[in-house]
Structures are given as structure tokens and as C-alpha cells.
Design an enzyme around this catalytic site. Structure first.
Site, PDB file in Angstrom:
ATOM      1  N   TYR A  64       3.939 -31.473 -30.166  1.00  0.00           N
ATOM      2  CA  TYR A  64       2.432 -30.804 -29.887  1.00  0.00           C
ATOM      3  C   TYR A  64       2.018 -31.386 -28.512  1.00  0.00           C
ATOM      4  O   TYR A  64       2.614 -32.305 -28.089  1.00  0.00           O
ATOM      5  CB  TYR A  64       1.561 -31.138 -31.149  1.00  0.00           C
ATOM      6  CG  TYR A  64       1.388 -32.693 -31.268  1.00  0.00           C
ATOM      7  CD1 TYR A  64       0.321 -33.247 -30.447  1.00  0.00           C
ATOM      8  CD2 TYR A  64       2.197 -33.699 -31.865  1.00  0.00           C
ATOM      9  CE1 TYR A  64      -0.048 -34.617 -30.543  1.00  0.00           C
ATOM     10  CE2 TYR A  64       1.989 -34.897 -31.742  1.00  0.00           C
ATOM     11  CZ  TYR A  64       0.812 -35.563 -31.027  1.00  0.00           C
ATOM     12  OH  TYR A  64       0.809 -36.682 -31.237  1.00  0.00           O
ATOM     13  N   ARG A  76      -2.780   3.182   8.586  1.00  0.00           N
ATOM     14  CA  ARG A  76      -3.118   1.952   8.091  1.00  0.00           C
ATOM     15  C   ARG A  76      -1.711   1.115   8.157  1.00  0.00           C
ATOM     16  O   ARG A  76      -0.851   1.582   7.892  1.00  0.00           O
ATOM     17  CB  ARG A  76      -3.609   2.052   6.709  1.00  0.00           C
ATOM     18  CG  ARG A  76      -5.019   2.576   6.565  1.00  0.00           C
ATOM     19  CD  ARG A  76      -5.264   2.570   4.863  1.00  0.00           C
ATOM     20  NE  ARG A  76      -6.663   2.811   4.498  1.00  0.00           N
ATOM     21  CZ  ARG A  76      -7.268   4.166   4.608  1.00  0.00           C
ATOM     22  NH1 ARG A  76      -6.448   5.018   4.644  1.00  0.00           N
ATOM     23  NH2 ARG A  76      -8.393   4.226   4.404  1.00  0.00           N
ATOM     24  N   LYS A  95       0.923  -1.145   0.159  1.00  0.00           N
ATOM     25  CA  LYS A  95      -0.173   0.237  -0.104  1.00  0.00           C
ATOM     26  C   LYS A  95       0.852   1.346   0.003  1.00  0.00           C
ATOM     27  O   LYS A  95       0.537   2.157  -0.726  1.00  0.00           O
ATOM     28  CB  LYS A  95      -0.915  -0.020   1.222  1.00  0.00           C
ATOM     29  CG  LYS A  95      -1.771   0.846   1.134  1.00  0.00           C
ATOM     30  CD  LYS A  95      -2.967   0.669   2.338  1.00  0.00           C
ATOM     31  CE  LYS A  95      -3.785  -0.522   2.456  1.00  0.00           C
ATOM     32  NZ  LYS A  95      -4.129  -1.069   3.721  1.00  0.00           N
ATOM     33  N   MET A 111      -5.253  -5.780  10.135  1.00  0.00           N
ATOM     34  CA  MET A 111      -5.462  -4.789  11.220  1.00  0.00           C
ATOM     35  C   MET A 111      -6.314  -3.794  10.591  1.00  0.00           C
ATOM     36  O   MET A 111      -6.655  -3.419   9.717  1.00  0.00           O
ATOM     37  CB  MET A 111      -4.336  -4.235  11.767  1.00  0.00           C
ATOM     38  CG  MET A 111      -4.040  -3.438  12.929  1.00  0.00           C
ATOM     39  SD  MET A 111      -3.055  -2.141  13.290  1.00  0.00           S
ATOM     40  CE  MET A 111      -4.108  -0.809  12.343  1.00  0.00           C
ATOM     41  N   SER A 128       3.292 -40.869 -28.917  1.00  0.00           N
ATOM     42  CA  SER A 128       2.216 -40.034 -28.337  1.00  0.00           C
ATOM     43  C   SER A 128       2.107 -40.390 -26.834  1.00  0.00           C
ATOM     44  O   SER A 128       1.780 -41.559 -26.466  1.00  0.00           O
ATOM     45  CB  SER A 128       0.928 -40.189 -29.058  1.00  0.00           C
ATOM     46  OG  SER A 128      -0.134 -39.732 -28.559  1.00  0.00           O
ATOM     47  N   CYS A 186      -1.256 -36.712 -25.281  1.00  0.00           N
ATOM     48  CA  CYS A 186      -2.633 -36.836 -25.487  1.00  0.00           C
ATOM     49  C   CYS A 186      -3.197 -37.126 -24.154  1.00  0.00           C
ATOM     50  O   CYS A 186      -4.659 -37.402 -24.271  1.00  0.00           O
ATOM     51  CB  CYS A 186      -2.741 -37.922 -26.671  1.00  0.00           C
ATOM     52  SG  CYS A 186      -2.645 -39.341 -26.346  1.00  0.00           S
ATOM     53  N   HIS A 207     -16.447 -43.503 -16.857  1.00  0.00           N
ATOM     54  CA  HIS A 207     -16.913 -43.425 -18.093  1.00  0.00           C
ATOM     55  C   HIS A 207     -17.795 -42.294 -18.527  1.00  0.00           C
ATOM     56  O   HIS A 207     -17.675 -41.538 -19.345  1.00  0.00           O
ATOM     57  CB  HIS A 207     -17.987 -44.533 -18.473  1.00  0.00           C
ATOM     58  CG  HIS A 207     -18.752 -44.681 -19.612  1.00  0.00           C
ATOM     59  ND1 HIS A 207     -20.081 -44.192 -19.667  1.00  0.00           N
ATOM     60  CD2 HIS A 207     -18.423 -45.132 -20.787  1.00  0.00           C
ATOM     61  CE1 HIS A 207     -20.541 -43.982 -20.828  1.00  0.00           C
ATOM     62  NE2 HIS A 207     -19.542 -44.777 -21.751  1.00  0.00           N
ATOM     63  N   GLY A 231      -7.595  -7.438   6.261  1.00  0.00           N
ATOM     64  CA  GLY A 231      -8.081  -7.611   7.543  1.00  0.00           C
ATOM     65  C   GLY A 231      -7.122  -7.939   8.887  1.00  0.00           C
ATOM     66  O   GLY A 231      -7.377  -8.257   9.963  1.00  0.00           O
ATOM     67  N   ARG A 243      -5.455  -0.153  -7.956  1.00  0.00           N
ATOM     68  CA  ARG A 243      -4.867  -1.290  -7.976  1.00  0.00           C
ATOM     69  C   ARG A 243      -5.423  -2.063  -9.448  1.00  0.00           C
ATOM     70  O   ARG A 243      -6.422  -1.744  -9.969  1.00  0.00           O
ATOM     71  CB  ARG A 243      -5.138  -2.281  -6.935  1.00  0.00           C
ATOM     72  CG  ARG A 243      -6.843  -2.488  -6.839  1.00  0.00           C
ATOM     73  CD  ARG A 243      -7.138  -3.178  -5.478  1.00  0.00           C
ATOM     74  NE  ARG A 243      -8.693  -3.236  -5.354  1.00  0.00           N
ATOM     75  CZ  ARG A 243      -9.397  -3.247  -4.010  1.00  0.00           C
ATOM     76  NH1 ARG A 243      -8.663  -3.306  -2.987  1.00  0.00           N
ATOM     77  NH2 ARG A 243     -10.578  -3.079  -4.249  1.00  0.00           N
TER      78      ARG A 243
HETATM   79  C1  PEP Z   1      -3.789 -42.078 -21.599  1.00  0.00           C
HETATM   80  O1  PEP Z   1      -3.400 -42.987 -20.955  1.00  0.00           O
HETATM   81  O2  PEP Z   1      -3.326 -40.633 -21.418  1.00  0.00           O
HETATM   82  C2  PEP Z   1      -4.680 -41.812 -22.967  1.00  0.00           C
HETATM   83  C3  PEP Z   1      -4.532 -40.559 -23.478  1.00  0.00           C
HETATM   84  O3  PEP Z   1      -5.406 -42.905 -22.896  1.00  0.00           O
HETATM   85  P1  PEP Z   1      -6.829 -43.335 -22.290  1.00  0.00           P
HETATM   86  O4  PEP Z   1      -7.099 -42.055 -21.294  1.00  0.00           O
HETATM   87  O5  PEP Z   1      -7.628 -43.410 -23.379  1.00  0.00           O
HETATM   88  O6  PEP Z   1      -6.471 -44.538 -21.439  1.00  0.00           O
END
Ligand code: PEP
Ligand code: MG
Length: 926
Positions: A902, A99, A28, A110, A814, A882, A462, A108, A345
Site C-alpha cells: 500500500y 508552413r 502537422k 517559423m 512502513s 507513508c 511545522h 513559433g 488536435r
Molecule cells: C517519514 O519520515 O517519512 C515520515 C512519514 O515521518 P515524518 O514525516 O513524520 O518524520
């Protein structure tokens, strides 16, 4: 006493303190210095440093550092000169606020002491200045109580008792109804309260008041409130050590029609519109705004009411933005036609406003693209992609589950997929599918529902995976809810809801509410597209999407995905028209029976793949061969047994009807009854019932045969593909034929075939043989080249250690970090998240949930090795991720560091990942 310390500079005028030195002057204090030095009209004052605080706290008898009060006197004289007022004078008294303020904001810690300097003499001056006795006595009694409590430790109750007595005597219930004389009496009694409690008269000398207040602020640093706060928020001494004290001239917005007080944002924090946004009250104190006693006016009105002030406010706004180059949230007071800026701020904004203001500030040349990108936290963008609960509607959740798929939705509760379809699709109602857990055969319910709520299962259940893929909100594992499908109701603690009752779920927080809470729609704005375009320009990592169906892929393209990193083919098997064929394939007893089912699946899969390839053309589409254990496509054993029991009793009934109808001759039965019995007998075809029984028995038999102790480590992925080659062959054929069809249509596509659960090169060699045989056959038949790439998931530990050898077969890697994390920790995700991970995180045993934030020390280490070894064997190896981590910003930064090409994540996370990839690149340069 150490003389070196006595000469140390501890007190800094706002005009002289280093505005960047928050450690020394507190956040402050530093801010007030900076504001003063850039020419804002800040009420004059000074800061006493945190170093002074530490020295004070260290001294054995808590003495202020020597010479400090002399420095305070000097600074106070300067303030008197600047304001033309006198500290302690009866004619033109200077009042100040005191302050606390440490390097980090600790709300809070003080209480603020306002109006310090008041005593019976200076009070007269205030009455003259303001012409308002009531206000003056009110200020005095507030000061006595606050000072008494904060600086002299007199408990509030002592004051409250006196205050209530006077209110009672005056016959009023509200404070505002007290007269000036009542308040005068209150202040007199308050002075007595302090004298009684402390054994000393209330200090009247303003400098004595100030010294006591300074010590009280310093002491508050070691008070329970502050210590607890620091512990709770992990504020260590290197972040904030000691508090500064800010002493600042009081200014009054209640000194007549030319005075006012207000708060404003330099731009609209809800929409980002480039226009001053805020409210003000004429002839009022800041407190009046907070207390809601009077309704403030929109800032637009000031142009009519106080045109000169409106002009100055606009100038102030420009100054603030030019200097801070971020939207500011500031407080101001106008005292007799002079505008003061009390505080500023960075404004807190929603995602839409954050994006719009950043883009517009870049266009206006206030900031550059790098700053625009870096000031937005990637995760914030999620707000702009999903509906969220209206924050203005108060709501109390009844249950808490896991935030399994973001977004919010309301609808009537239904307890099975058929009802969801009936009510949702056929009757057009909005429904929330409520289940204990979901199975593939519930898929039509997902399509019909606005959202999914389960009482069991985790973020990879699922329900969670399918809902995320579809971009529908899901709350999973809300264990506080007891679901009864038979009774079509769910119990939550003492209450319950039934089919048809409206519920609301928030998949971003995991909260469940009874009744409808309005939602706010997402907004993928033009500014967001522009900002993400800048992000793509600076990012090295590409962002791909996990998308299984053409609609998901289309959404991914809309959000800027540059390829598909994972298409889970099992999702295609789950479609309503496919599941019966998939079940035929599973229950098949011979290869011929299996091939017959696969022949039916082939054209369907080919069409799916063709759609995916075309939607993404010319970008890559990575299709993963079937992964989950096949028993997952069958209903569960108990359900099958219940169905069979019902069917067998139905079979008995049909047989009984046949017997009854054949026995009519034995007794006297009127003709009309005879006709009814015959009709009932014809209605139920015994052969049909028997056929269904046979099918379900075969399924049950298969469920038993496929039983595995630990299916996730069992017969799945490439292991399944090698034991039932027909399944993978059908999928490989479908992919390559789809690619050939695209090639013939002149559409440039890049199919990639990916093998799951691989742990040894030999597995890849074998699947590759299927691929090569089918590929050669298709090229021969179609007479055109069909390009593709062949690669592997890296999701088991051995695959990482064998990366060099796998790279001899695989053209790309991957990383499946969902499975890899489970394998590296030996945690089953569902059990971990439902049972012990919360405790592990709370107790600091693990800092994060490793299923959300990539564990760079363990899982990440293996990934790094796999990348190195893989690229050694195949330098042009293309590597991506992935697993779910591919959509989380800190994990994305890690992927950037270890040289991935990626990240692939669900479509709605694509914008988040694009910004995170840009952050990773920008911050890596630092
Ligand atoms: C993983 O295991 O990270 C994957 C992408 O496959 P799944 O989630 O389908 O098992
Ligand atoms: Mg996996």
C-alpha cells in the site's frame, strides 16, 4: 549528385502520406494526411518530408534534393485538379499556405506564409473571386511583407516605415481604417522595399516563390529561434530531426454570407458537457477572430443562421470523435457553402472536463476503461479537490514561496494565532495567518485561518505539515516577505501589507498576491467516483491515508482511503486543550509528576484513537508512537525570555502598587484616588503573576536542559520512548483500550502500533515488552480478545540494512521516506529546498527534488533490499510507505514495482494516488 537520392520520394500528397509517420512528415503533415484519409474535407495539399530537409541542410551549397521540384510540380497539378483552380492563373488562381512542421510541435519556430502564389496577375483573379478589392490588396501586402521577411530576410522595419507613412498620409491610426487604394499603394511600396533590400525584383513566378519558401522553411530548422527552442525544451534529434514543409490550398471564409470561419471543441472543455462548443464569424478570415476585431458568435447560433452548415459541422464532430476517440479542438472554414476542416488536435481540458468526457466516452463505447484511466494524468485530479484561483482573473504575484499545501485562499492578514482566532472565529472574518514560522502553540490560529503564509521554513516545516494535514493552503518560506509581528505588518519589496489588508495565497504554486482574487471551488463529481472505482479494480497497491484527527480520517474515507497508514500522535498533543498538559508532562522533574500529566492525557488519547478506529472500521489504523523531540512542544527560548522579562516587570508593578496603597497615610490623598489605587492593586493578584513566572521559568529551564545540537538526529522517536517509558506506555494503553472498547461495542477494528526511528531489533524487542504487558492486562480486565499488529517505521538507513532482523519483531514495515531521503542524501530538507536544491535541479545535477519524487536509485535501492530481506524473514510481511512520496505518481509506480502492498498519503492526495496506482498496474503489464 547521388542519383539514388534523386529518385527518392520526398513529396507526399495528403491523400497518400502515412498519417502515423510524424518523424518523416512532421506532426502537422502527418495529421493533415490522417485527416484527409479518414474522409474529412481538408483543403488539398502535400507534405515535403523531413528527410528532404536533412538532405538539403547537409548539401554543401544548400541545394534542394534533386528532382524535388518535379515532384512538387506533380503534386501541385493534382491539387489544381482537386480544387479546379490554377496556380498562377489570372482567372481562377490557386493560392497556398506554406508552413513548417517537425515531429514535435515547436510553436513559433517559423512564421507561416499565407497566400503564396499572389502577384499582380493572380491578384486580379482574387479580386474577381472575392469581389473585395480591399481584402485582396490587404492579402497581397501581407503576403509581400511575410514572404519578404521570412523567405528573403528583409527586416520588418523597412515595411513598417512605409506602412506608417501611408497611414499618416491617410490620416488614420488603425490599419482597418485604410481604404483599398491605400492598401494597393502599400503593396506597391512593399514590392519596392523588397527590390531595394534584396537587389532583385520581388519574385512573381509562383513556383519560384514556392521554391524560395521551401528553402526558407528548411533553413529555419537551423535558425537561432529553433535552435534555442530545442535547447530549452531538450528536443534531441531522436525526438525531432529536421522540419517538413506543408503546402496547402488557401480557403477563404470571407467570400460572402455563405462563408465563415471558426474554432470549436467537440465537447465543452470547461465542463465536459457532451455538446459542440465554440465560436464562428460569418464572412471573415481566421485572423479576424484572433485579432478580436469582430466578436464571434456562439456555435449554437449556426443552426439558425446556416442550418446546412450546422448539420455538416455536427457530422464533422462525430467523425472526429469516432476516429480520434478523444475530445478534439479543431479549426474550420466555410468557403461558399463548403465546410473545410483545417486542423484538429486533442483538446486541452481542465480536470473536471477530462474526467467527465473520459467516463462518458467509455459509457458510449468509444474507449475502454483502460484508455479512460490512462489518458488522465493523476496529478491533474488535484484541481478537483482544492479551490484554485480563477484563471480568468488577471493577477500579478508579489512574492514567491514554496507550494507547501495545495489550494488557494484569500483573507485579511493577521500576524499571530490569537488575532487569527479573534478575527476568524469570533468575528467570522476570513483570515490568512502570516508568520515568520509557526510553532505548535499557534495551532488555534490554523483552525481559525483560511490559509497559512510563512516567510521561513520548507515543505516539512511545522506550518506545511500541519496545513497539509488539515487540507488548508499554505505557502511556506516566502523569503521575500519580511514579517514584523510587533508592527503587525509585512514588507514585500517596495510595498507592504498590514493587519486587516486582504491577501491571497496559492498553495499549489507558492505565489502570494495582494488583494482578493476569486477562487473556483473544487468539485468531487460522480464521474470522478466512478473513474476511481475502475482504478481500484485494476490497481494492486492499496491506497491508505496519513490522517491524525477524526476529521482528516473522515475526509480520507470520503476520498476512498482503505486504511490509515500513519496517524502522527504528536498532532493530538498539539490541540489547544492538550498542550498545557503536554507541557506539564515535559517539565515534570519526577516520574510521579510525569505520570500525573500522562494520566490526564490518557483518556483524551483513548478517545482520539477510538474515533479514528471507528471512522475507519473495519480497515486498519496505524498509530505511530510519539516521534518528534519533545522540546518542539515548548515555546522558543527567546519568546520565553521576553515573556519572563515582561512578567517580572509586572511583578515589580504589583509590588509597587501594594507599597503605594500602604503608603497612603504619608500624604494627603483624596478618597476617590485612594479607592482607585486599591482597586488597581486588587486587580492584579501578585500570587498569580508569581505562579506564571514559576511555570515559565520551569519551561525555560527545560528548554535549556533539552537543548540539542541536532535535534532531528537526537532524542526523539523510539529513543525518547525508551528513556521515558511512561509516555509510550500511556499511548500503547490508550490504543489497546480504545480497541477493546470498540470490540465490546461489536465494531470490528484493526489497530496497528508503529514505532518510529528504529535502527535495531533490540529497540523493538523492548517496546514490544511494554505492549505485551499492557495487552495482557487489558485482555484480562476486559475479558475479550483485543487484536492488534505491531510494526516499525523504516526511516533510518540502518533499519533498511537490518530489515531481516527487524522483521523478526515487526509484523509490518512502513517506509518513512521523508526521513530516509534526508538520511540517504545527508541533506536536511529545509536547508536543501531553501538553499541549493533549486540550483541542483536547474543545472541538472539532480533531475528531481528527491523529497518529492522518490530517488529510486539511492533511497529506492535501499527500500528494495529492505523489502526483500524483510519478506525473506517474514513472508507475510505487510509493507507500505507513508512518506510524502506515497502521494506522487512516479514514486507510486516505483512502489508498485518493488512489491509494496500500500501507499499512504494525505487525504487530499488519495484520489491522485488511486489513479496513479491504477496507472502503475496497467503500465507494468506493457
Ligand atoms: C517519514 O519520515 O517519512 C515520515 C512519514 O515521518 P515524518 O514525516 O513524520 O518524520
Ligand atoms: Mg519520519
Amino acid at each position: 549528385m547521388n542519383t539514388a537520392t534523386s529518385t527518392k520520394k520526398h513529396v507526399f500528397a495528403f491523400a497518400g502520406g502515412d498519417g502515423k509517420n510524424k518523424k518523416l512528415l512532421g506532426g502537422k503533415g502527418a495529421n493533415l494526411c490522417e485527416m484527409t484519409q479518414i474522409g474529412l474535407n481538408v483543403p488539398p495539399g502535400f507534405v515535403i518530408s523531413t528527410a528532404a530537409c536533412l538532405e538539403y541542410l547537409d548539401s554543401p551549397s544548400r541545394e534542394l534534393p534533386a528532382g524535388i521540384m518535379e515532384q512538387v510540380h506533380t503534386r501541385m497539378r493534382q491539387v489544381e485538379e482537386q480544387t479546379g483552380k490554377d496556380f498562377g492563373s489570372a482567372d481562377n488562381p490557386l493560392l497556398v499556405s506554406v508552413r513548417s512542421g517537425s515531429a514535435l510541435s515547436m510553436p513559433g519556430m517559423m512564421d507561416t506564409i499565407l497566400n503564396l502564389g499572389l502577384n499582380s496577375t493572380t491578384l486580379e483573379g482574387v479580386i474577381t473571386q472575392t469581389g473585395d478589392r480591399r481584402f485582396s490588396y490587404d492579402a497581397f501586402r501581407r503576403f509581400i511583407q511575410l514572404f519578404g521577411k521570412v523567405a528573403l530576410s528583409v527586416p520588418d522595419e523597412h515595411f513598417d516605415r512605409q506602412f506608417d507613412t501611408i497611414k499618416q498620409r491617410a490620416g488614420v491610426t488603425e490599419d482597418v481604417a485604410l481604404s483599398a487604394d491605400d492598401l494597393r499603394e502599400v503593396s506597391e511600396r512593399f514590392l519596392e522595399v523588397v527590390a531595394e533590400a534584396t537587389g532583385r525584383p520581388f519574385p512573381t513566378d509562383p513556383f519560384e516563390q514556392l521554391e524560395i519558401a521551401i528553402k526558407a522553411v528548411f533553413n529555419s530548422w537551423t535558425g537561432k529561434r529553433a535552435v534555442d527552442y530545442r535547447r530549452q525544451f531538450n528536443i534531441t534529434p531522436d525526438l525531432a530531426n529536421g522540419t517538413a514543409v506543408n503546402v496547402q490550398t488557401m480557403v477563404f471564409g470571407n467570400r460572402g454570407g455563405d462563408s465563415a470561419t471558426g474554432v470549436a471543441f467537440t465537447r465543452n472543455p470547461g465542463t465536459g458537457e457532451n455538446k459542440l462548443f465554440g465560436e464562428y464569424l460569418v464572412n471573415a478570415q481566421g485572423e479576424d477572430v484572433v485579432a478580436g476585431i469582430r466578436t464571434p458568435k456562439a456555435i449554437d447560433r449556426m443552426a439558425d443562421e446556416m442550418p446546412q452548415m450546422a448539420k455538416e459541422l455536427a457530422e464533422l464532430r462525430d467523425k472526429l470523435e469516432t476516429h480520434y476517440r478523444e475530445v478534439q479542438d479543431f479549426e474550420f472554414t466555410i468557403e461558399r457553402g463548403r465546410l473545410f476542416c483545417l486542423q484538429t488536435r486533442n483538446g486541452k481540458m481542465n480536470a473536471t472536463a477530462m474526467v467527465r468526457t473520459s467516463v462518458e466516452m467509455e459509457r458510449a463505447g468509444l474507449i475502454d476503461k483502460r484508455e479512460a484511466l490512462l489518458r488522465i494524468q493523476p496529478e491533474l485530479l488535484e484541481q478537483m479537490l482544492f479551490p484554485s484561483l480563477d484563471p480568468n482573473v488577471p493577477s500579478e504575484p508579489v512574492a514567491q514561496g514554496l507550494p507547501a499545501s495545495p489550494g488557494a485562499a484569500s483573507g485579511i492578514a493577521v500576524f499571530d494565532a490569537d488575532r487569527a482566532e479573534e478575527m476568524g472565529k469570533e468575528m467570522g472574518r476570513k483570515v490568512i495567518l502570516v508568520r515568520e514560522e509557526t510553532k505548535p502553540e499557534d495551532i488555534h490560529g490554523f483552525f481559525a485561518a483560511q490559509g497559512i503564509l510563512t516567510s521561513r521554513g520548507g515543505k516539512t516545516s511545522h506550518a506545511a505539515v500541519v496545513a497539509r494535514g488539515m487540507g488548508k493552503p499554505c505557502v511556506a518560506g516566502a523569503e521575500g516577505i519580511g514579517v514584523s509581528v510587533e508592527r503587525r505588518e509585512a514588507r514585500v519589496g517596495e510595498s507592504s501589507f498590514h493587519e486587516g489588508d486582504v491577501v491571497t495565497i496559492d498553495g499549489s504554486t507558492g505565489k502570494v498576491y495582494l488583494g482578493e482574487i476569486p477562487t473556483v471551488e473544487p468539485d468531487f463529481t460522480q464521474e470522478l467516483s466512478e473513474l476511481l472505482g475502475w482504478a481500484d479494480d485494476v490497481a494492486r497497491l492499496k491506497v491508505w491515508a496519513n490522517a491524525d484527527l477524526p476529521d482528516d480520517a473522515r475526509r480520507a474515507v470520503k476520498y476512498g482511503a482503505m486504511g490509515i497508514g500513519l496517524a502522527r500522535t504528536e498532532r493530538m498533543f498539539n490541540a489547544v486543550d492538550r498542550l498545557p498538559i503536554v507541557i506539564d508532562m515535559i517539565v515534570a522533574e519526577t516520574p510521579e509528576q510525569r505520570l500525573a500529566a500522562l494520566d490526564k492525557l490518557l483518556p483524551l488519547q483513548r478517545a482520539d484513537f477510538q474515533d479514528l478506529l471507528e471512522v475507519m472500521a473495519p480497515n486498519p489504523v496505524t498509530i505511530r508512537l510519539l516521534d518528534p523531540p519533545i522540546h518542539e512542544f515548548l515555546p522558543d527560548e527567546h519568546q520565553l525570555k521576553r515573556d519572563l522579562a515582561a512578567l517580572r516587570s509586572l511583578s515589580e508593578t504589583t509590588h509597587g502598587l501594594t507599597v503605594l496603597s500602604g503608603s497612603m497615610g504619608l500624604i494627603q490623598v483624596p478618597d476617590e484616588h485612594r479607592t482607585q489605587i486599591d482597586a488597581a492593586r486588587r486587580l492584579l493578584d501578585p500570587a498569580l503573576v508569581e505562579e506564571v513566572i514559576a511555570k515559565k521559568e520551569a519551561m525555560l529551564h527545560k528548554v535549556h536542559a533539552l537543548y540539542e545540537t541536532n535535534p532531528m538526529l537526537g532524542h526523539r522517536g523510539v529513543r525518547l520512548g525508551l528513556t521515558f517509558p511512561e509516555i509510550y506506555e500511556m499511548q500503547i494503553r490508550a490504543i489497546l483500550e480504545a480497541a477493546a472498547d470498540c470490540a465490546k461495542k461489536g465494531i470490528e477494528v484493526q489497530p496497528r502500533i508503529k514505532v518510529p526511528q528504529v535502527c535495531t531489533r533490540e529497540e523493538l524487542v523492548r517496546v514490544r515488552t511494554y505492549v505485551d504487558t499492557i495487552h495482557a492486562e487489558i485482555e484480562r480486565r476486559e475479558g475479550c480478545p483485543v487484536a492488534f499488529e505491531f510494526g516499525t517505521m523504516i526511516e533510518v538507513v540502518r533499519a533498511c540494512t537490518q530489515a531481516g532482523s527487524l522483521a523478526e519483531e515487526a509484523e509490518f514495515f512502513s517506509f518513512g521516506t521523508n526521513d530516509l531521503t534526508q538520511a540517504v542524501f545527508s541533506f536536511s530538507r529545509e536547508d536543501a529546498e531553501n538553499k541549493f536544491l533549486p540550483l541542483y535541479n536547474q543545472a541538472g545535477i539532480l533531475q528531481n527534488n528527491p523529497f518529492e519524487v522518490l530517488d529510486d536509485k539511492g533511497v529506492g535501492k535501499l527500500m528494495e533490499l529492505a523489502v526483500t530481506w524483510g519478506k525473506e524473514a517474514r513472508p507475510d510481511m505487510h509493507v507500505g510507505i507513508c512518506g510524502e512520496h506515497g502521494g506522487h505518481s512516479t514514486s507510486i509506480a516505483f512502489c508498485h514495482r518493488i512489491g509494496l502492498d500500500y501507499v499512504s498519503c494525505s487525504a487530499p492526495r488519495v484520489p491522485v494516488a488511486r489513479l496513479a496506482a491504477a496507472h502503475a498496474a496497467l503500465l507494468a503489464d506493457q
